[in-house]
Design a protein around this motif. Sequence first.
Motif, mmCIF file in Angstrom:
data_model
loop_
_atom_site.group_PDB
_atom_site.id
_atom_site.type_symbol
_atom_site.label_atom_id
_atom_site.label_comp_id
_atom_site.label_asym_id
_atom_site.label_seq_id
_atom_site.Cartn_x
_atom_site.Cartn_y
_atom_site.Cartn_z
ATOM 1 N N ASP A 295 0.811 -1.155 -0.051
ATOM 2 C CA ASP A 295 -0.072 -0.066 -0.022
ATOM 3 C C ASP A 295 1.031 1.273 0.115
ATOM 4 O O ASP A 295 0.564 2.172 -0.826
ATOM 5 C CB ASP A 295 -0.881 0.172 1.004
ATOM 6 C CG ASP A 295 -1.746 -1.104 1.193
ATOM 7 O OD1 ASP A 295 -2.185 -1.710 0.039
ATOM 8 O OD2 ASP A 295 -2.307 -1.454 2.350
ATOM 9 N N ARG A 298 2.263 1.833 -3.373
ATOM 10 C CA ARG A 298 1.458 1.613 -4.719
ATOM 11 C C ARG A 298 1.418 2.655 -5.687
ATOM 12 O O ARG A 298 1.689 2.360 -6.960
ATOM 13 C CB ARG A 298 -0.073 1.667 -4.091
ATOM 14 C CG ARG A 298 -1.126 1.450 -5.243
ATOM 15 C CD ARG A 298 -2.511 1.197 -4.802
ATOM 16 N NE ARG A 298 -3.246 0.918 -5.907
ATOM 17 C CZ ARG A 298 -4.499 0.117 -5.761
ATOM 18 N NH1 ARG A 298 -4.866 -0.187 -4.543
ATOM 19 N NH2 ARG A 298 -5.297 -0.230 -6.513
ATOM 20 N N GLU A 302 2.099 0.329 -9.050
ATOM 21 C CA GLU A 302 0.940 -0.141 -9.284
ATOM 22 C C GLU A 302 0.828 -0.997 -10.759
ATOM 23 O O GLU A 302 0.341 -1.971 -10.869
ATOM 24 C CB GLU A 302 -0.121 0.948 -9.287
ATOM 25 C CG GLU A 302 -1.537 0.370 -9.572
ATOM 26 C CD GLU A 302 -2.767 1.318 -9.266
ATOM 27 O OE1 GLU A 302 -3.887 1.062 -9.068
ATOM 28 O OE2 GLU A 302 -2.146 2.503 -8.810
ATOM 29 N N PHE A 318 -3.037 -4.766 -9.525
ATOM 30 C CA PHE A 318 -2.389 -4.519 -8.255
ATOM 31 C C PHE A 318 -3.299 -5.075 -7.304
ATOM 32 O O PHE A 318 -2.845 -5.821 -6.082
ATOM 33 C CB PHE A 318 -2.139 -3.046 -8.167
ATOM 34 C CG PHE A 318 -1.650 -2.751 -6.913
ATOM 35 C CD1 PHE A 318 -0.150 -2.738 -6.851
ATOM 36 C CD2 PHE A 318 -2.441 -2.288 -5.690
ATOM 37 C CE1 PHE A 318 0.419 -2.518 -5.252
ATOM 38 C CE2 PHE A 318 -1.929 -1.953 -4.566
ATOM 39 C CZ PHE A 318 -0.477 -2.196 -4.160
#
Length: 381
Positions: A295, A298, A302, A318
């Motif tokens: 996270d 990301r 991604e 993702f």
Amino acid sequence: MTLRANWSYPTTIKFGAGRVTELAEHCRAAGIARPLLVTDKALASLPIAAQALDILDASGLGRAVFSEVDPNPHEGNMEAGIAAYKAGGHDGVICFGGGSALDLGKMIALMAGQTVSVWDLEDIGDWWTRADAGKIAPIIAVPTTAGTGSEVGRAGVLTNSATHKKKIIFHPKLMPAVTVCDPELTVGMPKVITAGTGMDAFAHCLEAFCSPHYHPMSQGIALEGLRLVNEYLPRAYATPDDIEARANMMSAAAMGAVAFQKGLGAIHSLSHPVGAVYGTHHGTTNAVVMPMVLDFNRPAIEDRLARAADYLGIKGGFDGFRARVIELRSELAIPQNLTRLGVQSERLDELTEMALEDPSCGGNPVEMTRENTRALFESCM
């Protein structure tokens, strides 16, 4: 397909079920007449260690063993190992076990003939040139887990017991002369170790794949390593004597260690201090923080992970990849957060500083700062 081969990348690798029986001939080829087998306390009492010692003894190489190896080995373990090495008049080291035994065995081989401190050989710049290369003993590596990949690496991790910081000690001659990869040796691993070491291999491949540095060879190796772990780790966990799964996990472990010369990232820079301070299992800690680091990264990864998901046959880009990580953790009974590992919130400032000092953070695709790293630790609690 027969999962048996001789490889020469990045060192001589004898891969295949039952090949531990070749151990004595590989010692002789490396010029070792009086090997010291370095393993951990638990392994030392198991049949696979006795088998290795029997093979050596039957060939006139003795059966010397050193097993005072902690899960996160430190300089005290190293000094005791060096004392045993010198007392026995040994001329080489067999590193037999998981990452802890492999790393400590390398440190004994490195430091038994040196006059400098081991901390003077940390993986910084050209510090490795401070060592007397001619005094480094030959090394044979025999992994009994499928995770760290230390059997194909030129470094070892050693914890400074005074500062509780893990240090990477590097020298080109720490690359084993021969590595024996026998998947049968991993069959008896406890399920928790199969899970933790397997997710360590996954973390190596994942962080190498996401690292922003340029290294197309490592990029390809990392991607195939991710596929092997995704496919075969659940099988090895569910059916411990599945030799095909064990063999492919052993390959994936070596691949991860080759790939991460491209770089590691926040997964490792968080798990190293947690392991040093709390004594947690390294691979398990990697798995605990993995979704939160995904996270965190990301914005930078991604699209790249969407391509990886396609290759792994995972739908949803993702988000699908992240969901698969969560699913893997559940299948393998990995704890959900650092609190479950005993990490205390009042020590997060200290852990944050240690994470920022860890060399792994330099390969993270998102720059790690004091503020965002502290917030990342909080998200892992």
